[in-house]
Design an enzyme around this catalytic site. Sequence first.
Site, PDB file in Angstrom:
ATOM      1  N   MET A  30       0.861  -1.189   0.000  1.00 30.63           N
ATOM      2  CA  MET A  30       0.000   0.000   0.000  1.00 30.63           C
ATOM      3  C   MET A  30       0.891   1.231   0.000  1.00 30.63           C
ATOM      4  SD  MET A  30      -2.687   1.344   2.904  1.00 30.63           S
ATOM      5  CE  MET A  30      -1.439   1.353   4.181  1.00 30.63           C
ATOM      6  N   ASP A  32      -0.036   5.681  -1.096  1.00 27.49           N
ATOM      7  CA  ASP A  32      -0.798   6.878  -0.721  1.00 27.49           C
ATOM      8  C   ASP A  32      -2.246   6.601  -0.309  1.00 27.49           C
ATOM      9  OD1 ASP A  32       1.427   7.548  -2.238  1.00 27.49           O
ATOM     10  OD2 ASP A  32       0.310   8.610  -3.773  1.00 27.49           O
ATOM     11  N   PHE A  92      -3.616   5.946 -10.436  1.00 26.29           N
ATOM     12  CA  PHE A  92      -2.789   6.670  -9.475  1.00 26.29           C
ATOM     13  C   PHE A  92      -3.665   7.485  -8.523  1.00 26.29           C
ATOM     14  CE2 PHE A  92       1.722   6.882 -11.581  1.00 26.29           C
ATOM     15  CZ  PHE A  92       1.758   5.500 -11.630  1.00 26.29           C
TER      16      PHE A  92
END
Length: 475
Positions: A30, A32, A92
Site C-alpha cells: 500500500m 498513498d 494513481f
Amino acid sequence: MTLTPAALRQQFATDFQRPTYHFLPPSNWMNDPNGFIQWQGQYHLFYQYNPFGATWGNMHWGHAVSRDLIHWEDLPIALAPTPGGPDETGCFSGCAVDNNGVPTVIYTGARGEKYDLQTQCVATSHDNLLTWEKYPGNPVLSEVPAIAGQQENFRDPFVWREGDSWYMVLASEIRGQGGVIFLYRSADLLSWDYLHPLQTGELHRDGYVWECPNFFPIGDKWVLIVSAHTGSATGTVFYFVGDYHDHHFTPIREGVLDYATLYAPLTTLDSAGRRLLFGWLRESRGDAEMRRAGWSGAQSIPRVLTLDDQNRLLMTPVAELGNQRRAHHRWEAVTLNGEIDPGVKGWALDIQSVCQLQAAGVVNIGLACSADGHERTDVIYEAATQQLIVRTTTYATGDIKTTASREITHALDAGEPLRLRLLLDGSVLEIIANDRTSLSHRLYPKDASCDGLRLAGSNATLQTLDIWEMASIWG
Ligand code: DQQ
C-alpha cells in the site's frame, strides 16, 4: 483458494513488526491514501494498492470503511486499470467529492510502461461507494500547461467546491525549476479550465517534482500541502499557510509537515468540521524484505489539523484513538539522571510526555530495547541544540538498515515544555513534538524480545509520562 481479508490478516499474527492499531491492507503493498471522504456517517479510505505483491506496481485503489477512523472493514478493490484505457498501467492517486449526492472520484490514470502518460480521470458510484463506473469520456483532462509541457509528472488531483464551481489543484514539474501546483476550474467535474500556477517550488530546496497537493481553508487562512519528490527513496512533505484571494495564493508561512517517513498525505473535512489527514508511512527496508514480509506500508493515525496563533500547522492524532488504550502507566516529576528501566514492555504503545529542560537539558526515551539495551530506538531531545533526534541501532542483517538516524530542529517557545507524543506500533513510530513537529520513523528490530523501554537524560524533569498499552484494532 482465495482467503478472506480476515484470514489473510491472521497469517501475519506472529509478525511483531506488523502494526496492529494502524490501518494497513490484509496483505501486499500500500502507498498513498486516496479518496478519503466521510459519506453518510462512515469514513471511506481508498489507497494505492498492489494486489499482486508487496512492492510498488499495478496500482489499484484498495478500499476500507470505518465508523470511528480507527476500526476498519476491508471492502473489495474500488478501481483497477482498464486494458486499453487511460489508466491501463495504473490508477494513481486522487480524491473523492460529493457531487450533489453522487460519490465521485477524480484520479490520475497512467499509461505506458514507464507510467509517463498521465491524465485525469473520473469515476462515480451508485451503490454507496462499493463499485465504481469509470466515465466513458475519460480522460477528462490531458493537456498539460505549456510551462510544464510534459506528461510524465502531471498528477494527483485534489478537488473542492467554491461557490458554484469546482476547483482542482494538480501537481507537476517545471523542468530545471522545480515543483509546481496548477489551479483549474470546472462546472461539472468533466470539463476543466486551466487558471494559473497556484504555487511553485525551488528545485534545490523543494525537490524536483511535487506530488499529492491538498488545498483547504482553516479559519481565514488557506493551507497548501505538497509532497516533494527528490528522486531518491526519500521525500519531504511541506506546507504553506497563507491568504487566498481571487484564486491567487500568497503564503505567509511555510514549514515541514513531516521529515521523511510520512508521505503523500490526503485530507478531508468531516461533519464535525475537523480537517483530517492520513499519511502513508513508508517502509525503510528493501524490496526483498518487503516480499519476505508479504506486506508493505501503513497509514498514520488520522490527524486533526489546526493552526496556532503563529500560523504553524498543528497535528493531533484523533481522539478516537483513546478507545484503544488499555493498561495505563503513569509517572510524575521524574528527574532524569542516567538511565532507568521503567519496567514497561510492548510493541503497541501510546506514549505522552511533558518535559521541562534546563539550558543543557537532554531527554531520551528508548523504545524497542533489547534486554541488554544495545538494540533500540531512541527519541532524543537536546535543549542546547534544539535537536529532535530519532536513532535506531540494530544488529540485524539482510537488507534491513542496521542503523537509521535523523536529526531535525524543533524550537521551543520561551518557557514552553517539550511535549512528546509517540505512537509505537510494530515497525511504525509516529513522533509528534508539541503538536507541530512530526518525525515519523520505521524500525525493524531483530526479534520480538526487543520490546523494552529506557528513560535517560540529564538536566531535565519528566513532569508527566503516560504510557498506554494499545489493543489491536483487528479483534
Ligand atoms: N504515488 C502515486 C502517484 C503519486 C505518488 C503512484 C506519491 O499518484 O504522485 O502510486 O507517492
